[in-house]
Design a protein around this motif. Sequence first.
Motif, mmCIF file in Angstrom:
data_model
loop_
_atom_site.group_PDB
_atom_site.id
_atom_site.type_symbol
_atom_site.label_atom_id
_atom_site.label_comp_id
_atom_site.label_asym_id
_atom_site.label_seq_id
_atom_site.Cartn_x
_atom_site.Cartn_y
_atom_site.Cartn_z
ATOM 1 N N PRO A 5 -19.996 -23.590 -28.453
ATOM 2 C CA PRO A 5 -19.065 -23.933 -27.366
ATOM 3 C C PRO A 5 -17.698 -24.354 -27.904
ATOM 4 N N LYS A 6 -16.656 -24.095 -27.127
ATOM 5 C CA LYS A 6 -15.311 -24.536 -27.477
ATOM 6 C C LYS A 6 -15.221 -26.010 -27.121
ATOM 7 N N LEU A 7 -14.996 -26.838 -28.132
ATOM 8 C CA LEU A 7 -14.993 -28.275 -27.929
ATOM 9 C C LEU A 7 -13.632 -28.885 -28.232
ATOM 10 N N ASP A 8 -13.322 -29.956 -27.522
ATOM 11 C CA ASP A 8 -12.120 -30.727 -27.766
ATOM 12 C C ASP A 8 -12.286 -31.467 -29.084
ATOM 13 N N ARG A 9 -11.320 -31.313 -29.967
ATOM 14 C CA ARG A 9 -11.374 -31.997 -31.257
ATOM 15 C C ARG A 9 -10.157 -32.901 -31.445
ATOM 16 N N SER A 10 -9.633 -33.395 -30.338
ATOM 17 C CA SER A 10 -8.468 -34.267 -30.409
ATOM 18 C C SER A 10 -8.856 -35.624 -30.977
ATOM 19 N N ALA A 11 -7.860 -36.436 -31.296
ATOM 20 C CA ALA A 11 -8.096 -37.765 -31.856
ATOM 21 C C ALA A 11 -8.596 -38.747 -30.791
ATOM 22 N N SER A 12 -8.444 -38.391 -29.542
ATOM 23 C CA SER A 12 -8.866 -39.261 -28.443
ATOM 24 C C SER A 12 -10.385 -39.387 -28.387
ATOM 25 N N LEU A 13 -10.878 -40.619 -28.264
ATOM 26 C CA LEU A 13 -12.325 -40.799 -28.099
ATOM 27 C C LEU A 13 -12.790 -40.194 -26.779
ATOM 28 N N ASP A 26 -13.939 -32.415 -20.228
ATOM 29 C CA ASP A 26 -13.801 -31.087 -19.634
ATOM 30 C C ASP A 26 -14.500 -29.994 -20.438
ATOM 31 N N ASP A 27 -14.441 -30.074 -21.769
ATOM 32 C CA ASP A 27 -15.085 -29.050 -22.598
ATOM 33 C C ASP A 27 -16.603 -29.101 -22.443
ATOM 34 N N ILE A 28 -17.160 -30.286 -22.325
ATOM 35 C CA ILE A 28 -18.610 -30.432 -22.148
ATOM 36 C C ILE A 28 -18.993 -30.009 -20.733
ATOM 37 N N ASP A 29 -18.140 -30.337 -19.775
ATOM 38 C CA ASP A 29 -18.333 -29.888 -18.393
ATOM 39 C C ASP A 29 -18.425 -28.366 -18.333
ATOM 40 N N ALA A 30 -17.492 -27.692 -19.008
ATOM 41 C CA ALA A 30 -17.477 -26.222 -19.018
ATOM 42 C C ALA A 30 -18.741 -25.678 -19.686
ATOM 43 N N ILE A 64 -21.709 -27.120 -19.866
ATOM 44 C CA ILE A 64 -22.847 -27.358 -18.967
ATOM 45 C C ILE A 64 -22.832 -26.369 -17.808
ATOM 46 N N ASN A 65 -21.669 -26.187 -17.189
ATOM 47 C CA ASN A 65 -21.577 -25.272 -16.048
ATOM 48 C C ASN A 65 -21.858 -23.825 -16.437
ATOM 49 N N GLY A 66 -21.543 -23.458 -17.661
ATOM 50 C CA GLY A 66 -21.821 -22.100 -18.122
ATOM 51 C C GLY A 66 -23.253 -21.901 -18.595
ATOM 52 N N VAL A 125 -28.177 -32.726 -16.547
ATOM 53 C CA VAL A 125 -27.452 -32.630 -17.816
ATOM 54 C C VAL A 125 -26.097 -33.318 -17.690
ATOM 55 N N LEU A 126 -25.447 -33.177 -16.540
ATOM 56 C CA LEU A 126 -24.174 -33.885 -16.321
ATOM 57 C C LEU A 126 -24.388 -35.394 -16.357
#
Length: 186
Positions: A57-65, A77-81, A83-85, A96-97
């Motif tokens: 999956p395409k995951l957010d890898r930003s510095a933000s926790l 949002d990346d985890i939401d996408a 799960i929905n897919g 799962v949500l």
Amino acid sequence: MTMRWTEFIRLLGCTAMAVTLAACGGRDNNDAPAQSQAAPPTAEAAIAQLENSGAIPKLDRSASLAGPDADGNGVRDDIDAYINGKFTDGKQRKAVLQDARAMQKAVLVDATDKVAAKTVSLRLMDSTSCLFSVFPDGAGLTSPESVSRKIEAITSNTKSRLKAYLAYNKSLDGSVGSLPIGDTCE
């Protein structure tokens, strides 16, 4: 006649050695066909390639926790996408949500606040119980255990998120809990 037999054995031995050396490569690299001299991809490039192919999956890898949560549902949002897919059954998707929301809280909780950490722990137990109630019991990629492990892995996908999750777990050292009773699905 004995001399001819000895010569034959010697010739056979030399032939066997020559074949063995040839099979081992006995050539220098200048004779080898041209190989691609491209450097191996960097870790970032390899991950991007796997994400673009859909293998991971395409995951957010930003510095933000917290990461981005545009709809404010408590799940990145990346985890939401993801799960929905991945989960088409409505009850399973909701379970799962719920687990993803609880995992997100575990990453974001102040690990020095024992009461807050224990509250998150109760939410995680509820979500785990819910997963076990809506997913068929058994092995495979959709067993409740593997679903929970996957959500845990993609939620703690950066060093800072993993450290925060480990701090949350450490804050629970010595605490006890009990399994929830009844329907724990939201």
